[in-house]
Design an enzyme around this catalytic site. Structure first.
Site, PDB file in Angstrom:
ATOM      1  N   ASN A  31      56.655  40.787  44.122  1.00  0.00           N
ATOM      2  CA  ASN A  31      56.564  41.562  42.930  1.00  0.00           C
ATOM      3  C   ASN A  31      58.312  41.636  42.583  1.00  0.00           C
ATOM      4  O   ASN A  31      59.090  41.855  43.597  1.00  0.00           O
ATOM      5  CB  ASN A  31      56.229  42.848  42.965  1.00  0.00           C
ATOM      6  CG  ASN A  31      54.808  42.714  42.710  1.00  0.00           C
ATOM      7  OD1 ASN A  31      54.277  42.145  41.854  1.00  0.00           O
ATOM      8  ND2 ASN A  31      54.153  43.749  43.192  1.00  0.00           N
TER       9      ASN A  31
ATOM     10  N   CYS B 268      47.969  38.166  42.740  1.00  0.00           N
ATOM     11  CA  CYS B 268      47.831  39.739  42.774  1.00  0.00           C
ATOM     12  C   CYS B 268      46.746  40.107  43.285  1.00  0.00           C
ATOM     13  O   CYS B 268      45.622  39.531  42.873  1.00  0.00           O
ATOM     14  CB  CYS B 268      48.481  40.372  41.470  1.00  0.00           C
ATOM     15  SG  CYS B 268      48.441  41.850  41.383  1.00  0.00           S
ATOM     16  N   HIS B 269      46.566  41.216  43.782  1.00  0.00           N
ATOM     17  CA  HIS B 269      45.552  41.938  44.461  1.00  0.00           C
ATOM     18  C   HIS B 269      44.528  42.502  43.405  1.00  0.00           C
ATOM     19  O   HIS B 269      43.402  42.781  43.591  1.00  0.00           O
ATOM     20  CB  HIS B 269      45.624  42.984  45.656  1.00  0.00           C
ATOM     21  CG  HIS B 269      46.738  42.518  46.688  1.00  0.00           C
ATOM     22  ND1 HIS B 269      48.138  42.324  46.310  1.00  0.00           N
ATOM     23  CD2 HIS B 269      46.271  41.943  47.987  1.00  0.00           C
ATOM     24  CE1 HIS B 269      48.551  41.816  47.494  1.00  0.00           C
ATOM     25  NE2 HIS B 269      47.664  41.513  48.231  1.00  0.00           N
TER      26      HIS B 269
ATOM     27  N   HIS C 118      49.523  43.205  36.311  1.00  0.00           N
ATOM     28  CA  HIS C 118      49.650  44.348  36.295  1.00  0.00           C
ATOM     29  C   HIS C 118      49.348  45.060  34.913  1.00  0.00           C
ATOM     30  O   HIS C 118      49.011  46.489  34.572  1.00  0.00           O
ATOM     31  CB  HIS C 118      50.853  45.222  36.700  1.00  0.00           C
ATOM     32  CG  HIS C 118      51.125  44.972  38.330  1.00  0.00           C
ATOM     33  ND1 HIS C 118      52.281  45.707  39.014  1.00  0.00           N
ATOM     34  CD2 HIS C 118      50.479  44.251  39.067  1.00  0.00           C
ATOM     35  CE1 HIS C 118      51.988  45.140  40.230  1.00  0.00           C
ATOM     36  NE2 HIS C 118      50.880  44.272  40.403  1.00  0.00           N
TER      37      HIS C 118
END
Length: 432
Positions: free
Chosen positions: A148, A169-170, A199
């Site tokens: 990030n 990304c998770h 996000h």
């Protein structure tokens, strides 16, 4: 021998998950795992742990640690990046302490906001150095970025680094299942569609056996909001904007101008917002490593089960030509038609022997695209600052950030940025 290079291998627990997964995949046998980290002790720990794990799992992969990054990259087919520039002390401390002085509070500060801007500014030069090495010694490698701020760094590597980069990304793969679990709904057989930016991607559709689950989700979420819980910000955003967001409430509290406000201090309690959460996590992780090190390094009983991380499934799909769909961060080559083409977006992608192919989305709901653009504005100005080395773009990035601009005057924003530049010192390049 094919090579997977892992940059930032000192993230030992994450290296175990990612490379441990690869050890269990038949198509990835006989790969070399080339490890690099600037922390020699952590690098040695990762090499010892992974070598033990290879023996334990009966894998034919090989682990080798490198003191030279370029040599670790030489001839790589795939690259996995997990670096953090500046660490908790001093840089994360600075990212929180200086804004706090100006009355600007944050929760995580690693994506946008003033903390995200400065994390980008100190990380982009390192990423571009890595890109130069990649172009020289493994120009055909596929670069997977976990670091990030995801959107900006993935954008920079593609746009200015000349490296084929996909951000992972998770939050995408766990979004719908965790939402349904939180609301007491069964996630078995559920299908979903997610798109937006990292996000702040939107759960656009969520169905089961053709039935739209959103009406029941919203009914239960409204009831849930009557009590204190851990996801109040996202539920509030869903109530007013119609769609659920991929990343957590503590993150999204600082991506919008609505929740962390000096004039409305009661909102912090009302929406259960954990101010200064990331520094607490950092301190916990540093302390936890003291015991985790013995659990991971030199542990004769250490083994591994394949995790939910995307990377081993992506690489397997490329090696075997058996397609795999995942949420990836890629450049917006007309994929989301009401977001800027210069932006990095998060959409469903297909991995197969041709590489990674993103899928077309079209228009997002207008309110969702509008919220995304408020964050994209700051991302693109941050990139301008990093590439041109002009302070004016740092100021403008901060002035366009939704949370910062809602709390501070222009004069205070400029003063805060100047103080952050001074405090970061050698962690930042010179700005004019």
């Amino acid at each position: 021998m094919n090579k997977i290079t892992f940059i930032g291998a000192g993230s030992v627990a994450f290296a175990k998950n990612v490379l441990g997964d690869c050890m269990l995949v038949p198509s990835l046998q006989q790969f070399e795992f080339a490890l690099f980290d600037i922390d020699a002790e952590r690098l040695n720990d990762a090499e010892r742990m992974l070598t033990h794990l290879i023996g334990k799992l009966g894998s034919s992969c090989v682990v080798k640690a490198y003191a030279d990054r370029k040599e670790a990259l030489r001839g790589a087919k795939y690259i996995i990046n997990t670096i953090q520039v500046g660490g908790y002390d001093p840089c994360t401390i600075t990212d929180f302490e200086v804004p706090n002085k100006y009355g600007l509070r944050q929760t995580i500060a690693d994506t946008v906001g003033i903390g995200g801007i400065f994390r980008n500014l100190r990380t982009i030069p390192v990423m571009l150095d890595i890109a130069r090495d990649v172009r020289e010694v493994c120009p055909d490698a596929l670069f997977f970025n976990y670091t990030n701020p995801m959107a900006v760094l993935t954008n920079v590597m593609n746009t200015y680094g000349g490296v084929k980069t996909v951000g992972l990304c998770h939050s995408v793969q766990v979004c719908a299942p965790r939402l349904l679990k939180h609301l007491g709904m069964d996630a078995t057989g559920v299908q979903w569609k997610i798109a937006g930016i990292n996000h702040m991607a939107w759960l656009l559709e969520v169905t089961k056996n053709g039935e739209d689950l959103y009406p029941e989700i919203k009914r239960r979420a409204a009831l849930k909001q009557q009590e204190k819980h851990s996801d109040m910000v996202r539920f509030e955003l869903m109530k007013h904007f119609g769609y659920y967001i991929t990343e957590s409430s503590e993150h999204n509290a600082e991506y919008h101008p609505y929740f962390i406000k000096r004039s409305y201090p009661e909102l912090i309690e009302r929406f259960n917002i954990p101010l200064d959460e990331y520094p607490r996590r950092c301190v916990w992780a540093i302390d936890r490593w003291k015991t985790m090190r013995s659990e991971l390094v030199g542990n004769d009983g250490l083994t591994h089960m394949r995790s939910h991380e995307y990377i081993s499934y992506i690489l397997d799909a490329i090696e075997t030509d058996v397609p795999f769909k995942f949420g990836g961060n890629v450049m917006n080559t007309g994929l989301i038609t009401n977001l800027p083409r210069e932006a990095c977006v998060e959409v469903a992608c297909i991995a197969d022997s041709s590489g990674v192919t993103p899928t077309y989305v079209g228009d997002l709901p207008p309110q969702c695209a509008a919220l995304n653009r408020t964050n994209i504005n700051t991302q693109l100005l941050t990139i301008e600052a990093a590439i041109t080395r002009k302070k004016e773009y740092i100021y403008q990035a901060a002035m366009l950030d939704p949370h910062t601009s809602a709390e501070l005057s222009i004069d205070d924003i400029v003063s805060m940025c100047d103080e952050l530049i001074e405090r970061h010192g050698s962690w930042l390049p010179a700005y004019r």
